[in-house]
Design a protein around this motif. Structure first.
Motif, PDB file in Angstrom:
ATOM      1  N   GLU A 271       1.087  -1.856  -0.430  1.00  0.00           N
ATOM      2  CA  GLU A 271      -0.166   0.111  -0.053  1.00  0.00           C
ATOM      3  C   GLU A 271       0.760   1.606   0.073  1.00  0.00           C
ATOM      4  OE1 GLU A 271      -2.127   0.031   3.238  1.00  0.00           O
ATOM      5  OE2 GLU A 271      -1.427  -0.291   4.866  1.00  0.00           O
ATOM      6  N   SER A 272       2.762   1.327  -0.521  1.00  0.00           N
ATOM      7  CA  SER A 272       2.934   2.674  -0.393  1.00  0.00           C
ATOM      8  C   SER A 272       2.653   3.367  -1.365  1.00  0.00           C
ATOM      9  CB  SER A 272       4.232   1.838  -0.517  1.00  0.00           C
ATOM     10  OG  SER A 272       4.397   1.384  -1.872  1.00  0.00           O
ATOM     11  N   ARG A 273       2.788   4.723  -1.040  1.00  0.00           N
ATOM     12  CA  ARG A 273       2.319   5.393  -2.405  1.00  0.00           C
ATOM     13  C   ARG A 273       3.914   6.488  -2.105  1.00  0.00           C
ATOM     14  NH1 ARG A 273      -2.962   6.280  -2.900  1.00  0.00           N
ATOM     15  NH2 ARG A 273      -4.440   4.615  -0.869  1.00  0.00           N
ATOM     16  N   ASP A 274       3.985   6.840  -3.430  1.00  0.00           N
ATOM     17  CA  ASP A 274       4.695   7.604  -4.170  1.00  0.00           C
ATOM     18  C   ASP A 274       5.049   9.273  -3.784  1.00  0.00           C
ATOM     19  OD1 ASP A 274       2.712   8.881  -5.727  1.00  0.00           O
ATOM     20  OD2 ASP A 274       3.465   7.818  -7.548  1.00  0.00           O
ATOM     21  N   GLU A 275       5.629   9.959  -4.704  1.00  0.00           N
ATOM     22  CA  GLU A 275       5.226  11.421  -4.290  1.00  0.00           C
ATOM     23  C   GLU A 275       4.349  12.052  -4.642  1.00  0.00           C
ATOM     24  OE1 GLU A 275       7.546  13.333  -1.886  1.00  0.00           O
ATOM     25  OE2 GLU A 275       9.035  11.819  -1.693  1.00  0.00           O
ATOM     26  N   ASP A 276       3.281  12.044  -4.897  1.00  0.00           N
ATOM     27  CA  ASP A 276       1.830  12.108  -5.735  1.00  0.00           C
ATOM     28  C   ASP A 276       1.019  11.491  -5.109  1.00  0.00           C
ATOM     29  OD1 ASP A 276       4.140  13.668  -7.620  1.00  0.00           O
ATOM     30  OD2 ASP A 276       3.684  11.764  -9.605  1.00  0.00           O
ATOM     31  N   GLY A 277       1.094  10.308  -4.188  1.00  0.00           N
ATOM     32  CA  GLY A 277       0.033  10.210  -3.304  1.00  0.00           C
ATOM     33  C   GLY A 277      -0.546   8.854  -4.303  1.00  0.00           C
ATOM     34  N   ALA A 278       0.669   8.407  -5.792  1.00  0.00           N
ATOM     35  CA  ALA A 278      -0.123   7.654  -5.694  1.00  0.00           C
ATOM     36  C   ALA A 278       0.203   6.242  -5.743  1.00  0.00           C
ATOM     37  CB  ALA A 278       0.145   7.294  -8.096  1.00  0.00           C
ATOM     38  N   LEU A 279      -0.307   4.658  -5.722  1.00  0.00           N
ATOM     39  CA  LEU A 279       0.495   3.568  -5.310  1.00  0.00           C
ATOM     40  C   LEU A 279       1.715   2.788  -5.915  1.00  0.00           C
ATOM     41  CD1 LEU A 279      -2.839   1.550  -4.686  1.00  0.00           C
ATOM     42  CD2 LEU A 279      -1.517   2.523  -2.524  1.00  0.00           C
ATOM     43  N   SER A 280       2.288   2.479  -5.291  1.00  0.00           N
ATOM     44  CA  SER A 280       3.735   2.000  -5.815  1.00  0.00           C
ATOM     45  C   SER A 280       4.479   1.359  -5.116  1.00  0.00           C
ATOM     46  CB  SER A 280       5.136   3.232  -4.956  1.00  0.00           C
ATOM     47  OG  SER A 280       5.017   3.241  -3.947  1.00  0.00           O
ATOM     48  N   TYR A 281       3.430   0.601  -4.605  1.00  0.00           N
ATOM     49  CA  TYR A 281       3.132  -1.005  -4.951  1.00  0.00           C
ATOM     50  C   TYR A 281       4.795  -1.654  -4.236  1.00  0.00           C
ATOM     51  CZ  TYR A 281      -0.603  -0.736  -7.547  1.00  0.00           C
ATOM     52  OH  TYR A 281      -1.949   0.207  -8.215  1.00  0.00           O
ATOM     53  N   ALA A 282       5.860  -1.028  -3.729  1.00  0.00           N
ATOM     54  CA  ALA A 282       7.155  -1.446  -2.639  1.00  0.00           C
ATOM     55  C   ALA A 282       6.497  -2.647  -1.896  1.00  0.00           C
ATOM     56  CB  ALA A 282       7.282  -0.106  -1.570  1.00  0.00           C
ATOM     57  N   ASP A 283       7.830  -3.550  -2.129  1.00  0.00           N
ATOM     58  CA  ASP A 283       7.129  -5.803  -1.636  1.00  0.00           C
ATOM     59  C   ASP A 283       7.691  -5.470  -0.148  1.00  0.00           C
ATOM     60  OD1 ASP A 283       5.846  -7.460  -1.965  1.00  0.00           O
ATOM     61  OD2 ASP A 283       6.584  -8.060  -3.825  1.00  0.00           O
ATOM     62  N   GLY A 284       8.125  -6.405   0.091  1.00  0.00           N
ATOM     63  CA  GLY A 284       8.571  -7.393   0.971  1.00  0.00           C
ATOM     64  C   GLY A 284       9.016  -6.009   1.672  1.00  0.00           C
ATOM     65  N   LEU A 285      10.963  -6.612   2.477  1.00  0.00           N
ATOM     66  CA  LEU A 285      11.511  -5.996   2.804  1.00  0.00           C
ATOM     67  C   LEU A 285      11.643  -4.806   2.110  1.00  0.00           C
ATOM     68  CD1 LEU A 285      14.354  -8.637   3.807  1.00  0.00           C
ATOM     69  CD2 LEU A 285      12.934  -7.651   5.274  1.00  0.00           C
ATOM     70  N   ASP A 286      11.508  -3.995   1.012  1.00  0.00           N
ATOM     71  CA  ASP A 286      11.448  -2.832   0.362  1.00  0.00           C
ATOM     72  C   ASP A 286      10.560  -1.838   1.437  1.00  0.00           C
ATOM     73  OD1 ASP A 286      13.509  -4.292  -1.092  1.00  0.00           O
ATOM     74  OD2 ASP A 286      12.138  -3.958  -2.645  1.00  0.00           O
ATOM     75  N   ARG A 287       9.948  -2.340   2.226  1.00  0.00           N
ATOM     76  CA  ARG A 287       8.710  -1.041   2.722  1.00  0.00           C
ATOM     77  C   ARG A 287       9.508  -0.724   3.994  1.00  0.00           C
ATOM     78  NH1 ARG A 287       3.897  -5.651   3.430  1.00  0.00           N
ATOM     79  NH2 ARG A 287       5.807  -6.241   3.794  1.00  0.00           N
ATOM     80  N   ALA A 288       9.956  -1.641   4.838  1.00  0.00           N
ATOM     81  CA  ALA A 288      10.653  -1.186   5.826  1.00  0.00           C
ATOM     82  C   ALA A 288      11.866  -0.209   5.361  1.00  0.00           C
ATOM     83  CB  ALA A 288      11.229  -1.913   6.649  1.00  0.00           C
ATOM     84  N   ALA A 289      12.003  -0.179   4.352  1.00  0.00           N
ATOM     85  CA  ALA A 289      13.790   0.613   3.867  1.00  0.00           C
ATOM     86  C   ALA A 289      13.265   1.972   3.055  1.00  0.00           C
ATOM     87  CB  ALA A 289      14.406  -0.303   2.604  1.00  0.00           C
ATOM     88  N   LEU A 290      12.054   2.141   2.804  1.00  0.00           N
ATOM     89  CA  LEU A 290      11.347   3.775   2.802  1.00  0.00           C
ATOM     90  C   LEU A 290      11.428   3.850   4.469  1.00  0.00           C
ATOM     91  CD1 LEU A 290       8.461   2.639  -0.154  1.00  0.00           C
ATOM     92  CD2 LEU A 290      10.420   3.785   0.011  1.00  0.00           C
ATOM     93  N   ILE A 291      11.138   4.164   4.940  1.00  0.00           N
ATOM     94  CA  ILE A 291      10.774   4.223   6.103  1.00  0.00           C
ATOM     95  C   ILE A 291      11.957   4.436   7.737  1.00  0.00           C
ATOM     96  CG2 ILE A 291       8.650   4.563   6.185  1.00  0.00           C
ATOM     97  CD1 ILE A 291       7.910   2.193   8.023  1.00  0.00           C
ATOM     98  N   ARG A 292      13.386   3.819   6.826  1.00  0.00           N
ATOM     99  CA  ARG A 292      14.662   3.031   7.586  1.00  0.00           C
ATOM    100  C   ARG A 292      14.973   4.102   8.506  1.00  0.00           C
ATOM    101  NH1 ARG A 292      19.366   3.459   7.524  1.00  0.00           N
ATOM    102  NH2 ARG A 292      19.473   1.323   7.945  1.00  0.00           N
ATOM    103  N   ASP A 293      14.646   5.515   8.177  1.00  0.00           N
ATOM    104  CA  ASP A 293      15.080   6.765   9.169  1.00  0.00           C
ATOM    105  C   ASP A 293      14.384   7.785   9.993  1.00  0.00           C
ATOM    106  OD1 ASP A 293      18.153   6.911   7.485  1.00  0.00           O
ATOM    107  OD2 ASP A 293      17.120   7.655   5.715  1.00  0.00           O
ATOM    108  N   MET A 294      12.983   7.081   9.762  1.00  0.00           N
ATOM    109  CA  MET A 294      11.520   7.979  10.127  1.00  0.00           C
ATOM    110  C   MET A 294      11.725   7.128  11.928  1.00  0.00           C
ATOM    111  SD  MET A 294      10.584   9.553   8.738  1.00  0.00           S
ATOM    112  CE  MET A 294       8.635  10.519   8.998  1.00  0.00           C
ATOM    113  N   PRO A 295      11.447   8.517  12.886  1.00  0.00           N
ATOM    114  CA  PRO A 295      11.643   7.883  14.092  1.00  0.00           C
ATOM    115  C   PRO A 295      11.117   7.024  14.766  1.00  0.00           C
ATOM    116  CG  PRO A 295      10.884  10.374  13.854  1.00  0.00           C
ATOM    117  CD  PRO A 295      11.582   9.835  12.752  1.00  0.00           C
ATOM    118  N   VAL A 296      10.943   6.314  15.736  1.00  0.00           N
ATOM    119  CA  VAL A 296      10.122   5.067  16.739  1.00  0.00           C
ATOM    120  C   VAL A 296      10.701   5.202  18.068  1.00  0.00           C
ATOM    121  CG1 VAL A 296       9.894   3.856  14.432  1.00  0.00           C
ATOM    122  CG2 VAL A 296      11.711   3.408  15.709  1.00  0.00           C
TER     123      VAL A 296
END
Length: 327
Positions: A271-296
């Motif tokens: 359910e990942s989105r791109d910069e324009d808000g459209a579905l980008s379909y990031a899969d598997g481990l790539d999803r976590a890579a997109l937000i690896r720098d975000m604080p938790v």
């Protein structure tokens, strides 16, 4: 002799009215057939006293995935104290965890959504006058949730609580003191993994679509929700097969249920989105890579760190499922 436009107007109105009437009749027939089929499936669950995993009893009527079947099975097998529910984040209530419960079992309900327009749509639905349903618009946070519940009259024992607000789910769940549900359903963010008890840091104005362009940065890990649940006397029963809704029950009721595997499932939802808000379909481990720098917030240490600083996020079972090659 030419036909005047004004002469055709009454005919047009009659045809339009007839078309709408036929449309409503078709919808009514389809709705009755849907409820009949769902009732038959509900009755068939009575033979399933022992199950391997909650996903074994899934079926979908109005829920996003198979939550309708899971809820029905739990109610059939638990001594529910109150036929009432509260659900947060219902949008226009066409798709929800409790709509089938309301219609099939005629429970009393209180639903909340941040959008005034969505709540207005709920009040226009025939379900609103056919059942005992309260619908209110609030932007929920940990400071206001107990007051909202008190004012609604749903402030003691209830049968079921469903939380899905795509943001401060952990913080709101942890803050609730007013209601004591038998069953709790709460969305977890499977992208955060199953090894660490982490959540987005509390921000009362948090909005998923604004927090990160991928829309993958929200909520809490399953371990974080388990911690909050344990403090309140609840235990995990498992999750739906899609791996995004966790089911908890009061600790004193857990032993009455025969469920072999009570682990939550990983999610493969793209359910990942791109910069324009459209579905980008990031899969598997790539999803976590997109937000690896975000604080938790690491609930076990109290430290706020980048998600990527944990290294491994997934245990062996989850990793094997998430990282498996595409078929």
């Amino acid at each position: 002799m030419p036909v005047e436009l004004d002469d055709l107007t009454p005919l047009f109105r009659q045809l339009r009215a007839l078309a709408w009437q036929q449309h409503r009749e078709r919808l009514s027939i389809a709705d009755r057939q849907l409820m009949l089929t769902a009732s038959t499936m509900s009755e068939a669950l009575r033979a399933r006293r022992q199950i391997r995993h909650l996903s074994d009893v899934e079926f979908q009527v109005f829920s996003q995935m198979g939550e309708d079947g899971i809820i029905e099975w739990l109610i059939q097998n638990l001594p529910i104290r109150s036929e009432s529910f509260v659900e947060f984040g219902v949008e226009d209530y066409k798709e929800s965890n409790t709509r089938y419960l309301l219609r099939h079992r005629n429970w009393k309900g209180f639903v909340i959504d941040a959008s005034i327009q969505n709540v207005e749509e709920i009040t226009k639905d025939s379900i609103f006058w056919r059942h005992s349903l309260i619908a209110k618009s609030y932007f929920i946070d940990r400071e206001n949730i107990n007051d909202i519940l008190k004012e609604s009259g749903f402030n003691e024992d209830i049968g079921l609580l469903s939380i899905d607000i795509d943001g401060n789910d952990y913080w709101v769940f942890d803050a609730i003191e007013t209601v004591k549900p038998d069953i709790v359903i709460c969305e977890y963010n499977a992208v955060f993994g199953d090894l660490h008890a982490v959540t987005v840091p509390y921000d009362p104005a948090f909005q998923r679509r604004i927090a990160h362009p991928s829309w993958l940065y929200f909520g809490a890990s399953i371990r974080a929700l388990e911690m909050a649940a344990a403090r309140k006397g609840y235990v995990l029963l498992g999750s739906n097969l899609a791996g995004h809704n966790a089911f908890f029950v009061r600790g004193d009721l857990a032993s009455t249920l025969s469920i072999e595997d009570r682990r939550a499932r990983p999610s493969l939802i793209r359910e990942s989105r791109d910069e324009d808000g459209a579905l980008s379909y990031a899969d598997g481990l790539d999803r976590a890579a997109l937000i690896r720098d975000m604080p938790v917030l690491d609930l076990e240490t109290g430290q706020t760190v980048a998600l990527g600083s944990f290294g491994a996020l997934y245990g062996p079972d989850w990793h094997a499922r998430i990282a498996s090659p595409k078929s």
